[in-house]
Design a protein around this motif. Structure first.
Motif, PDB file in Angstrom:
ATOM      1  N   LEU A 109      48.643  42.711  39.120  1.00  0.00           N
ATOM      2  CA  LEU A 109      48.797  41.853  37.952  1.00  0.00           C
ATOM      3  C   LEU A 109      48.800  42.642  36.646  1.00  0.00           C
ATOM      4  O   LEU A 109      48.088  43.650  36.509  1.00  0.00           O
ATOM      5  N   GLY A 153      46.974  36.294  36.264  1.00  0.00           N
ATOM      6  CA  GLY A 153      46.403  35.605  37.400  1.00  0.00           C
ATOM      7  C   GLY A 153      45.193  34.765  37.044  1.00  0.00           C
ATOM      8  O   GLY A 153      44.349  35.182  36.245  1.00  0.00           O
ATOM      9  N   ILE A 185      49.850  32.783  37.535  1.00  0.00           N
ATOM     10  CA  ILE A 185      49.738  32.587  38.973  1.00  0.00           C
ATOM     11  C   ILE A 185      48.512  31.749  39.278  1.00  0.00           C
ATOM     12  O   ILE A 185      47.369  32.175  39.074  1.00  0.00           O
ATOM     13  N   GLY A 244      45.085  32.713  41.822  1.00  0.00           N
ATOM     14  CA  GLY A 244      45.538  34.067  42.085  1.00  0.00           C
ATOM     15  C   GLY A 244      44.659  34.852  43.038  1.00  0.00           C
ATOM     16  O   GLY A 244      45.047  35.947  43.470  1.00  0.00           O
ATOM     17  N   HIS A 272      50.096  40.238  45.751  1.00  0.00           N
ATOM     18  CA  HIS A 272      50.295  40.601  44.346  1.00  0.00           C
ATOM     19  C   HIS A 272      51.204  41.816  44.192  1.00  0.00           C
ATOM     20  O   HIS A 272      51.968  41.907  43.214  1.00  0.00           O
TER      21      HIS A 272
END
Length: 531
Positions: A293, A274, A214, A217, A257
């Protein structure tokens, strides 16, 4: 095209926690391998090099964005997150790459870029056409300017790439872009934005991808009212400027998230890591709660100097970050945004020697590890001429920041002249230097003392030996300028970051970054032992 049936995915029937100790290999698409002969890396090129990656011994790939893009930021300005940029290939080509990788036992993760889109994205084009107050503009962060005629930006936020984080459109409103003007930020308080992200995730998960990295993040959410922040000049690269930087780490990002994790939980065996640039251990740990995450890059090792205190501090803080979370540590030495560690450690023979030792340090630590393409060859940064620079940072900073091109040079595969087997043509999207014949994968594969051979041996041991068991470590006494630790499975790692040799500890030597047969560990050397 019929999507891959997740129930038939060979990896998802077992070992759903595969990512906890996996070694991921970052493929920067433009620079890995060119299969079409245009001087730019692509999906066909990646597919052709999968046997090399299998022999290297990596568990998974992270492939940087290959989606349709005008390439203002080399793919991180995404015009359509559910297709393939023609420069890189097409969807059938991606499916073939995925199938081949899985057949070789390599999982595939891809970049998710939720914070912003390209200014050529259909949504942004619709927002420009629709005007102030429209539902189309509500997907982004359009605001009226300040001052009597609205000619001043809505707040004082700087862009990460230099200059203000706002651009004015012809009707007088401004839009927020934490990066380049071609990368307008989305508004994640808009349910339509969150729903579209979930659609994108399912598109790739249904095809069979094993997870996501990601991008930015700690972005996505912005503080209500977009207030001014503590004035600061940005470094031109992502970094954590602390709690005064209102652009990142807003509390609302955790809601995003949780939505991402909920989708992933529908696909057992998938994961997300992330890119979270936070120095504070406790703030970073909040991204690793059970419903957020799976992993977060801890960049302390990437930013540490070749100094025993810096290296030990990086390890201590990284382990402290995950100590109260369900997540393991996640180690990074280099990536496409920062100077390669060969160069960071001094360059030349000294930098390479230290990078070899750092590889054994990284791969001995508990948790997962990310290897950037070319790390396994000991690639350095390349000092490019001004006219070759392409990173938007170069222009946005008024030619005061050279940007990230130096660490993005194409990978050399074979031969003695550019482009060293990377492409059928000598002129590549970033120029490759002369003299890299000994650095090529072909040359190093034939040399048992090469960086590539060291990585292959290290990854083989890491994957096969029970000595690497456990997600903790015990610090051991070590000579001055050295650090040493033992893993619960029995592996001992000693890193000599000093300028003098030290006695070799007792035990069976499994692997060393330099010759330790004389009973000493030379300067800038790491060794693995079973004591």
């Amino acid at each position: 095209m019929t999507p891959v049936d997740p129930a038939l995915h060979p990896f998802r029937r077992a070992d759903t926690d595969w990512w906890r100790d996996a070694v991921f290999y970052q493929v920067y698409v433009r620079s890995f391998a060119d299969g079409s002969g245009d001087g730019v890396g692509d999906l066909v090129g990646i597919r052709s090099r999968l046997p090399y990656l299998a022999e290297l011994g990596v568990d998974a790939l992270w492939i940087t964005p290959f989606y349709p893009s005008p390439m203002a930021d080399h793919g991180y300005d995404v015009a359509d997150p559910r297709d393939v940029e023609p420069v890189f290939g097409d969807l059938p080509g991606f499916d073939a790459l995925l199938t081949d990788a899985h057949a070789l036992g390599i999982r595939v993760t891809v970049d998710l870029v939720p914070n912003h889109t390209s200014d050529r994205h259909a949504w942004f084009q619709a927002a420009l056409a629709a005007g102030p107050g429209s539902p189309e503009r509500a997907r982004y962060l359009f605001r009226d300017g300040r001052g009597p005629d609205g000619a001043q930006p809505p707040n004082n936020w700087p862009s990460v790439f230099g200059g203000p984080a706002w651009t004015r459109v012809p009707d007088g409103q401004w839009y927020l872009h934490l990066f380049a003007p071609e990368q307008p930020d989305l508004d994640f308080t808009n349910p339509e934005v969150v729903a579209d992200l979930e659609t994108t995730m399912r598109f790739w998960l249904d095809r069979g991808v094993d997870g996501f990295r990601i991008d930015v993040g700690h972005g996505m959410a912005k503080p209500e009212g977009l207030p001014d922040m503590v004035p600061m000049e940005d470094t031109g690269l992502l970094d954590d400027h602390g709690p005064g930087d209102l652009r990142f780490d807003d509390e609302g990002v955790h809601d995003v998230h949780r939505r991402v994790r909920a989708v992933l939980d529908e696909y057992p065996g998938t994961m997300a890591v992330g890119e979270v640039w936070l120095k504070d251990d406790d703030r970073l740990a909040r991204y690793l709660r059970a419903d957020e995450l799976h992993l977060a890059f801890n960049f302390k090792l990437l930013t540490a100097d070749w100094d025993v205190e810096d290296l030990r501090d990086a390890v201590v803080h990284s382990l402290a970050t995950v100590a109260t979370t369900p997540a393991p540590a996640c180690w990074v030495l280099s990536n496409h945004d920062r100077p390669r560690h060969v160069t960071r450690y001094g360059g030349g023979e000294a930098g390479t020697r230290r990078a070899r030792a750092a590889a054994l340090l990284q791969l001995a630590l508990p948790g997962s590890a990310y290897v950037y393409n070319g790390d396994e060859l000991g690639m350095p940064d390349v000092d490019l001429p001004d006219e070759a620079l392409q990173d938007p940072i170069w222009e946005r900073s008024g030619h005061t920041e050279r940007g990230r091109d130096a660490c993005r040079i194409p990978v050399p595969w074979s031969g003695t002249e550019p482009s060293y087997g990377f492409s059928a043509r000598p002129d590549t999207w970033l120029p490759m230097p002369a003299g890299w014949g000994p650095l090529t994968a072909e040359a190093q594969a034939a040399d048992p003392a090469s960086v590539l051979s060291l990585y292959r041996a290290a990854l083989r041991l890491r994957r096969s030996s029970p000595l690497f068991a456990g997600e903790s470590l015990e610090w051991l006494p070590a000579p001055e300028g050295c650090l040493a630790f033992r893993r619960p499975g029995g592996l001992v790692c000693l890193v000599n970051a000093s300028a003098r040799a030290v006695p070799l500890p007792e035990g069976a030597v499994l692997l060393a970054s330099e010759d330790v047969s004389g009973g000493v560990v030379p300067a800038d050397t790491a060794v693995w032992l079973h004591a």
